[in-house]
Design a protein around this motif. Structure first.
Motif, PDB file in Angstrom:
ATOM      1  N   GLN A  37      48.822  43.534  25.770  1.00 32.49           N
ATOM      2  CA  GLN A  37      47.933  42.484  25.268  1.00 32.49           C
ATOM      3  C   GLN A  37      47.109  41.890  26.401  1.00 32.49           C
ATOM      4  O   GLN A  37      45.925  41.595  26.232  1.00 32.49           O
ATOM      5  CB  GLN A  37      48.759  41.381  24.601  1.00 32.49           C
ATOM      6  CG  GLN A  37      49.404  41.758  23.293  1.00 32.49           C
ATOM      7  CD  GLN A  37      50.203  40.609  22.702  1.00 32.49           C
ATOM      8  OE1 GLN A  37      50.543  39.651  23.391  1.00 32.49           O
ATOM      9  NE2 GLN A  37      50.522  40.701  21.429  1.00 32.49           N
ATOM     10  N   LYS A  38      47.748  41.715  27.526  1.00 27.84           N
ATOM     11  CA  LYS A  38      47.099  41.041  28.653  1.00 27.84           C
ATOM     12  C   LYS A  38      46.088  41.948  29.341  1.00 27.84           C
ATOM     13  O   LYS A  38      45.071  41.486  29.859  1.00 27.84           O
ATOM     14  CB  LYS A  38      48.164  40.580  29.647  1.00 27.84           C
ATOM     15  CG  LYS A  38      47.665  39.578  30.668  1.00 27.84           C
ATOM     16  CD  LYS A  38      48.831  39.044  31.508  1.00 27.84           C
ATOM     17  CE  LYS A  38      48.357  37.962  32.464  1.00 27.84           C
ATOM     18  NZ  LYS A  38      49.469  37.449  33.300  1.00 27.84           N
ATOM     19  N   GLY A  39      46.383  43.259  29.362  1.00 26.89           N
ATOM     20  CA  GLY A  39      45.485  44.183  30.038  1.00 26.89           C
ATOM     21  C   GLY A  39      45.626  44.083  31.551  1.00 26.89           C
ATOM     22  O   GLY A  39      46.514  43.407  32.071  1.00 26.89           O
ATOM     23  N   GLU A  40      44.745  44.731  32.240  1.00 22.40           N
ATOM     24  CA  GLU A  40      44.795  44.723  33.702  1.00 22.40           C
ATOM     25  C   GLU A  40      44.503  43.323  34.229  1.00 22.40           C
ATOM     26  O   GLU A  40      43.596  42.638  33.761  1.00 22.40           O
ATOM     27  CB  GLU A  40      43.778  45.716  34.268  1.00 22.40           C
ATOM     28  CG  GLU A  40      43.927  45.929  35.769  1.00 22.40           C
ATOM     29  CD  GLU A  40      43.016  47.034  36.289  1.00 22.40           C
ATOM     30  OE1 GLU A  40      42.993  47.254  37.509  1.00 22.40           O
ATOM     31  OE2 GLU A  40      42.325  47.685  35.463  1.00 22.40           O
ATOM     32  N   THR A  41      45.317  42.906  35.181  1.00 18.02           N
ATOM     33  CA  THR A  41      45.181  41.563  35.736  1.00 18.02           C
ATOM     34  C   THR A  41      44.275  41.580  36.958  1.00 18.02           C
ATOM     35  O   THR A  41      44.461  42.367  37.875  1.00 18.02           O
ATOM     36  CB  THR A  41      46.552  40.991  36.134  1.00 18.02           C
ATOM     37  OG1 THR A  41      47.391  40.961  34.973  1.00 18.02           O
ATOM     38  CG2 THR A  41      46.412  39.583  36.677  1.00 18.02           C
ATOM     39  N   PHE A  42      43.291  40.695  36.953  1.00 19.94           N
ATOM     40  CA  PHE A  42      42.407  40.537  38.103  1.00 19.94           C
ATOM     41  C   PHE A  42      42.549  39.118  38.641  1.00 19.94           C
ATOM     42  O   PHE A  42      42.642  38.156  37.865  1.00 19.94           O
ATOM     43  CB  PHE A  42      40.953  40.792  37.708  1.00 19.94           C
ATOM     44  CG  PHE A  42      40.683  42.190  37.230  1.00 19.94           C
ATOM     45  CD1 PHE A  42      40.443  43.221  38.135  1.00 19.94           C
ATOM     46  CD2 PHE A  42      40.672  42.480  35.871  1.00 19.94           C
ATOM     47  CE1 PHE A  42      40.202  44.511  37.687  1.00 19.94           C
ATOM     48  CE2 PHE A  42      40.436  43.764  35.413  1.00 19.94           C
ATOM     49  CZ  PHE A  42      40.195  44.783  36.329  1.00 19.94           C
ATOM     50  N   TYR A  43      42.575  38.993  39.942  1.00 23.48           N
ATOM     51  CA  TYR A  43      42.658  37.681  40.574  1.00 23.48           C
ATOM     52  C   TYR A  43      41.323  37.388  41.240  1.00 23.48           C
ATOM     53  O   TYR A  43      40.864  38.136  42.083  1.00 23.48           O
ATOM     54  CB  TYR A  43      43.808  37.647  41.593  1.00 23.48           C
ATOM     55  CG  TYR A  43      45.149  37.931  40.966  1.00 23.48           C
ATOM     56  CD1 TYR A  43      45.760  39.172  41.120  1.00 23.48           C
ATOM     57  CD2 TYR A  43      45.788  36.983  40.181  1.00 23.48           C
ATOM     58  CE1 TYR A  43      46.982  39.441  40.527  1.00 23.48           C
ATOM     59  CE2 TYR A  43      47.011  37.231  39.585  1.00 23.48           C
ATOM     60  CZ  TYR A  43      47.610  38.469  39.757  1.00 23.48           C
ATOM     61  OH  TYR A  43      48.818  38.735  39.154  1.00 23.48           O
ATOM     62  N   ALA A  44      40.729  36.286  40.804  1.00 21.02           N
ATOM     63  CA  ALA A  44      39.394  35.930  41.285  1.00 21.02           C
ATOM     64  C   ALA A  44      39.340  35.931  42.807  1.00 21.02           C
ATOM     65  O   ALA A  44      40.278  35.500  43.480  1.00 21.02           O
ATOM     66  CB  ALA A  44      39.010  34.549  40.753  1.00 21.02           C
TER      67      ALA A  44
END
Length: 204
Positions: A76-83
């Protein structure tokens, strides 16, 4: 034209190693059950029926319901990116906004259920603990960039500090207060980055 059995590619278990087709079918079934009936409709038995998979296969790959829920949560969350704006303060605020926003939109119920399962199921607790440690290390990239830029001191225990930020979000999730304002998040980030002590206290 009617397909014969030989024409159909069957999903088969290959021991402890996950068969991609079976894994996809199980995760899709789990996600559909959650979408259609919520957590009340979610069980390993129901997932097995929907995915046309054996319960032993599911338990071999996901030792608890919580472990399976965590994988559904990941999808559900998908790939996580950190700004990466070049400013640690801004990146931390964005991290908190993103996590709370996702939980408020559609991921909070699943993650709350994982936490609830972990209170009575040792396997669920282990899955949640491993997840928490992994995510705190991953999100630590925000502070690591700050160290590289000279904004953050190099001797900081980065996973521990990220656990502090994540704990704030978890507490908000569990108490149904996901609508934290940007001003509140900025205040939290500033307090952690600058410390709590007054100037007079530092001078003593």
């Amino acid at each position: 034209m009617t397909k014969t059995t030989s024409d159909i590619t069957k999903r088969t278990s290959i021991g402890a190693q996950r068969n991609p087709a079976s894994e996809e079918a199980i995760l899709t079934a789990a996600g559909a059950l959650l979408s259609e009936g919520g957590l009340a409709a979610f069980s390993i038995e129901a997932v097995a029926r929907r995915a046309k998979a054996g319960k032993p296969t599911i338990y071999r790959w996901w030792p608890s319901k919580a472990a399976l829920l965590l994988d559904v949560y990941h999808r559900q969350k998908g790939e996580t990116f950190y700004a990466d704006t070049g400013n640690t303060r801004v990146d931390l605020i964005a991290f908190l906004e993103s996590l709370l926003g996702f939980w408020k939109k559609n991921g909070g119920e699943v993650f709350r259920s994982v936490i609830a399962e972990a209170q009575s199921d040792p396997a669920a607790l282990e899955a949640l603990r491993d997840y928490a440690v992994t995510r705190c290390r991953a999100s630590g990239i925000i502070l690591e960039r700050g160290v590289t830029r000279g904004e953050i001191r190099a001797d900081l225990d980065i996973p521990l500090v990220m656990e502090l930020f994540s704990s704030f979000c978890w507490q908000r999730l569990l108490t149904g207060r996901l609508d934290a304002s940007r001003a509140q998040l900025a205040h939290l980030v500033d307090a952690v980055l600058t410390g709590f002590a007054s100037k007079e206290s530092h001078a003593q």
